[in-house]
Design a protein around this motif. Structure first.
Motif, PDB file in Angstrom:
ATOM      1  N   ILE A 502       0.844  -1.208   0.000  1.00  0.00           N
ATOM      2  CA  ILE A 502       0.000   0.000   0.000  1.00  0.00           C
ATOM      3  C   ILE A 502       0.874   1.251   0.000  1.00  0.00           C
ATOM      4  O   ILE A 502       0.604   2.228  -0.723  1.00  0.00           O
ATOM      5  N   ALA A 503       1.959   1.205   0.801  1.00  0.00           N
ATOM      6  CA  ALA A 503       2.862   2.367   0.842  1.00  0.00           C
ATOM      7  C   ALA A 503       3.495   2.595  -0.526  1.00  0.00           C
ATOM      8  O   ALA A 503       3.635   3.741  -0.989  1.00  0.00           O
ATOM      9  N   ALA A 504       3.875   1.498  -1.196  1.00  0.00           N
ATOM     10  CA  ALA A 504       4.490   1.632  -2.520  1.00  0.00           C
ATOM     11  C   ALA A 504       3.499   2.220  -3.522  1.00  0.00           C
ATOM     12  O   ALA A 504       3.863   3.060  -4.375  1.00  0.00           O
ATOM     13  N   LEU A 505       2.220   1.797  -3.457  1.00  0.00           N
ATOM     14  CA  LEU A 505       1.204   2.347  -4.357  1.00  0.00           C
ATOM     15  C   LEU A 505       1.035   3.844  -4.133  1.00  0.00           C
ATOM     16  O   LEU A 505       0.915   4.634  -5.089  1.00  0.00           O
ATOM     17  N   ILE A 506       1.036   4.280  -2.869  1.00  0.00           N
ATOM     18  CA  ILE A 506       0.861   5.702  -2.584  1.00  0.00           C
ATOM     19  C   ILE A 506       2.046   6.501  -3.097  1.00  0.00           C
ATOM     20  O   ILE A 506       1.893   7.574  -3.709  1.00  0.00           O
ATOM     21  N   ILE A 507       3.254   5.973  -2.851  1.00  0.00           N
ATOM     22  CA  ILE A 507       4.447   6.689  -3.316  1.00  0.00           C
ATOM     23  C   ILE A 507       4.468   6.767  -4.846  1.00  0.00           C
ATOM     24  O   ILE A 507       4.763   7.825  -5.443  1.00  0.00           O
ATOM     25  N   GLY A 508       4.144   5.642  -5.525  1.00  0.00           N
ATOM     26  CA  GLY A 508       4.116   5.634  -6.996  1.00  0.00           C
ATOM     27  C   GLY A 508       3.087   6.608  -7.537  1.00  0.00           C
ATOM     28  O   GLY A 508       3.333   7.342  -8.515  1.00  0.00           O
ATOM     29  N   ALA A 509       1.911   6.637  -6.923  1.00  0.00           N
ATOM     30  CA  ALA A 509       0.862   7.549  -7.368  1.00  0.00           C
ATOM     31  C   ALA A 509       1.301   8.987  -7.217  1.00  0.00           C
ATOM     32  O   ALA A 509       1.058   9.834  -8.102  1.00  0.00           O
ATOM     33  N   ALA A 510       1.979   9.283  -6.104  1.00  0.00           N
ATOM     34  CA  ALA A 510       2.432  10.655  -5.876  1.00  0.00           C
ATOM     35  C   ALA A 510       3.453  11.068  -6.927  1.00  0.00           C
ATOM     36  O   ALA A 510       3.443  12.214  -7.409  1.00  0.00           O
ATOM     37  N   MET A 511       4.314  10.158  -7.319  1.00  0.00           N
ATOM     38  CA  MET A 511       5.315  10.481  -8.341  1.00  0.00           C
ATOM     39  C   MET A 511       4.668  10.666  -9.719  1.00  0.00           C
ATOM     40  O   MET A 511       5.078  11.539 -10.499  1.00  0.00           O
ATOM     41  N   LEU A 512       3.640   9.855 -10.038  1.00  0.00           N
ATOM     42  CA  LEU A 512       2.979   9.943 -11.349  1.00  0.00           C
ATOM     43  C   LEU A 512       2.131  11.192 -11.465  1.00  0.00           C
ATOM     44  O   LEU A 512       1.740  11.579 -12.589  1.00  0.00           O
ATOM     45  N   MET A 513       1.771  11.812 -10.370  1.00  0.00           N
ATOM     46  CA  MET A 513       0.959  13.020 -10.410  1.00  0.00           C
ATOM     47  C   MET A 513       1.647  14.141 -11.201  1.00  0.00           C
ATOM     48  O   MET A 513       0.997  15.038 -11.742  1.00  0.00           O
ATOM     49  N   ASN A 514       2.974  14.119 -11.265  1.00  0.00           N
ATOM     50  CA  ASN A 514       3.718  15.188 -11.963  1.00  0.00           C
ATOM     51  C   ASN A 514       3.948  14.883 -13.443  1.00  0.00           C
ATOM     52  O   ASN A 514       4.618  15.652 -14.131  1.00  0.00           O
ATOM     53  N   ILE A 515       3.409  13.744 -13.908  1.00  0.00           N
ATOM     54  CA  ILE A 515       3.612  13.369 -15.314  1.00  0.00           C
ATOM     55  C   ILE A 515       2.298  13.582 -16.079  1.00  0.00           C
ATOM     56  O   ILE A 515       1.265  13.005 -15.722  1.00  0.00           O
ATOM     57  N   ARG A 516       2.363  14.419 -17.130  1.00  0.00           N
ATOM     58  CA  ARG A 516       1.178  14.730 -17.933  1.00  0.00           C
ATOM     59  C   ARG A 516       0.864  13.542 -18.855  1.00  0.00           C
ATOM     60  O   ARG A 516       1.739  13.025 -19.544  1.00  0.00           O
ATOM     61  N   THR A 517      -0.409  13.093 -18.869  1.00  0.00           N
ATOM     62  CA  THR A 517      -0.843  12.002 -19.762  1.00  0.00           C
ATOM     63  C   THR A 517      -2.177  12.382 -20.397  1.00  0.00           C
ATOM     64  O   THR A 517      -2.903  13.244 -19.889  1.00  0.00           O
TER      65      THR A 517
END
Length: 553
Positions: A502-517
């Motif tokens: 769960i912690a890894a999912l939250i960290i990954g999601a936070a990092m992807l927030m800065n990538i435009r798709t």
């Protein structure tokens, strides 16, 4: 919980409150309600640290019960600083003699006859007077010179009243303050009560004289006054009068003529036997109670205070003395721990460091001849108390006894080495212990135990075999259930792994927030939002599982 403040005890309450406040125990005075009787001149805000002699003088002014309280505290090296122990141990009763008419009345009440009938001569002026009694010199009809110890009139009632006050104050303080609970003040008062009751029973002291004389019969230069059985009661003690003077007051010529070195050796050996072999010892060998007789012998007087030790404690104390004397600090720490009783706050590391440092300092330079063995034992008791051990009072009494013997031994022979004496006598003591263990009485007791074992063994074996043949033999062993343990560990590991995911999912999601798709949800990167939702779902599931498992228990 407050004190009852009985009107007849107000004077005592006030004296106790002033004493506690003077020595910085204002918290205890406030908590118990004692401050209300101090008046306007109270000293609760003054946290003083008076000199040891001031404490002794205050207790002496308060009378015999508090003198004995101070002497009882002097047996608690685990709670009383060493610099106070000497002052408390030397407490003296500052009271005058009581009237000769009271002496006559007591003797008549005890023996049913007048002084002139019980004794051929009787000196009206006492040789010495103390708070519990006084001593007169007299002569028996057969010409023997005796010392007669008479109990002070009404002393039991006075002591009982003071003990009632002390017990009440101790109970309230222990219920309300942490410091009183830590020092176990009710236990101190109970020790005082038992000690006073023993000292007031002169028949017990007479028995102590007989027992000590019998135990020391192999030491021809140690003498103990013999009681006169027909003239001893609980309030009157008649015993052999022994002429002598304090060893510390004798001249160097007198001591050399008496063979001071040999006398010091015999005296210490006699005490080591009392402590480590007999388990019964004269616990008050201060210079006033140890006399040098004109015949060059040592007389032991006043057996109102004695020590008693159980067999296991005797062996532990002997081993402790040897360990200290030979510089084995680790062993001394082990023995101190075995002698004491650990409290919740016990710190084993602190005890070991303190005792090892103490022993190493005593052996600095390779010799301990200049060190007082009694002082070292008292220091060990104090370090044990500081480390969180409940130290038996016998250890402090032993330390005080040996400290007095150190003083007397060096008065007899300035170069006397108590450690060497203990080491030289250790082998003899061990052989004596072995001899006693195989004595007739002990052997008979063991023979009875063996006989009982032999008689009951066949029936017990038959019962076991019957159960085995009938498939009814059960062996119950309480051990850890390995399966349940492994299941529990597996559940813990699963939950930790789930939490990491769960912690890894939250960290990954936070990092992807800065990538435009191009794929978005509510204007945010879609993949990042999906990861957040997966983490939220996993968190809810984990919480539900934990709650469900807890409900099952």
């Amino acid at each position: 919980m407050k004190l009852s403040f009985k009107p007849q005890h107000l004077k005592r309450y006030r004296e106790i409150a002033q004493l506690l406040a003077k020595f910085g125990l204002s918290e205890a005075v406030h908590a118990s309600g004692l401050e209300s009787i101090l008046g306007e001149g109270n000293i609760l805000t003054r946290k003083a640290h008076p000199e040891p002699r001031e404490l002794a003088e205050d207790l002496e002014r308060m009378g015999p019960t508090f003198v004995k309280l101070g002497q009882t505290l002097s047996t608690r090296a685990d709670i009383v600083p060493l610099r106070y122990l000497d002052a408390l141990a030397d407490l003296q009763d500052k009271v005058g003699p009581f009237a000769y008419e009271e002496v006559e009345r007591t003797i008549f009440e005890e023996f049913g006859q007048r002084v002139s009938q019980a004794y051929l001569t009787f000196e009206p002026k006492p040789l010495a007077a103390a708070s519990l009694g006084q001593v007169h010199k007299a002569t028996l009809a057969d010409g023997r010179v005796v010392a007669v110890k008479i109990q002070r009139p009404n002393i039991k009632a006075r002591l009982a009243e003071d003990l009632e006050v002390l017990a009440e104050v101790a109970g309230v303080l222990e219920a309300l303050t942490e410091i009183a609970r830590r020092y176990e003040v009710r236990r101190i008062v109970e020790d005082l009560r038992r000690s006073l009751m023993r000292e007031l029973d002169y028949e017990e002291e007479a028995q102590n004289l007989r027992l000590l004389a019998a135990n020391l019969r192999d030491y021809p230069r140690i003498v103990v006054p013999a009681p006169i059985d027909d003239l001893c009661t609980s309030r009157v003690l008649t015993m052999e009068f022994i002429e002598g003077r304090k060893i510390t007051a004798a001249s160097r010529e007198e001591l050399e003529a008496a063979g001071g070195a040999a006398l010091a050796e015999e005296l210490l050996q006699a005490y080591i036997q009392q402590i480590c072999l007999d388990g019964f010892f004269h616990a008050d060998p201060h210079p006033g109670n140890v006399l040098l007789t004109p015949q060059g012998k040592v007389a032991l007087l006043d057996l109102g205070m004695v020590g008693r030790l159980a067999p296991p404690m005797r062996e532990l104390l002997l081993r402790l003395l040897l360990a200290v004397g030979e510089g084995r600090g680790e062993e001394a720490a082990d023995l101190a721990e075995r002698i004491g009783q650990p409290k919740d706050s016990f710190n084993e590391g602190k005890l070991r460091r303190a005792v090892c440092d103490l022993v190493s300092v005593q052996h600095a330079g390779g010799s301990v001849q200049e060190a007082d063995i009694g002082t070292v034992v008292l220091r060990v008791a104090q370090e044990a108390g500081d480390a969180g051990l409940r130290v038996p009072r016998e250890l402090t009494i032993l330390g005080k006894t040996l400290m007095n013997l150190d003083q007397i031994g060096r008065a007899l022979a300035p170069q006397f080495d108590p450690y060497a004496s203990i080491r030289s006598g250790a082998t003899r003591l061990l052989l004596a212990q072995l001899k006693r263990s195989v004595s007739g009485a002990n052997s008979f007791a063991r023979a009875l135990e063996v006989n009982e074992f032999i008689q009951t063994l066949p029936s017990r074996v038959n019962k076991i075999l019957d159960r085995v043949s009938n498939n009814r033999f059960e062996l119950k062993v309480r051990s850890i259930d390995e399966q349940r343990l492994m299941e529990g560990m597996q559940k813990v590991a699963n939950r930790v792994t789930q939490g990491l995911v769960i912690a890894a999912l939250i960290i990954g999601a936070a990092m992807l927030m800065n990538i435009r798709t191009e794929f978005t949800i509510f204007g945010y990167p879609g993949l990042a939002v999906l990861l957040f939702l997966m983490a939220a779902g996993g968190g809810v599931a984990l919480t539900w599982e934990i709650w469900r498992q807890d409900r099952k228990r």
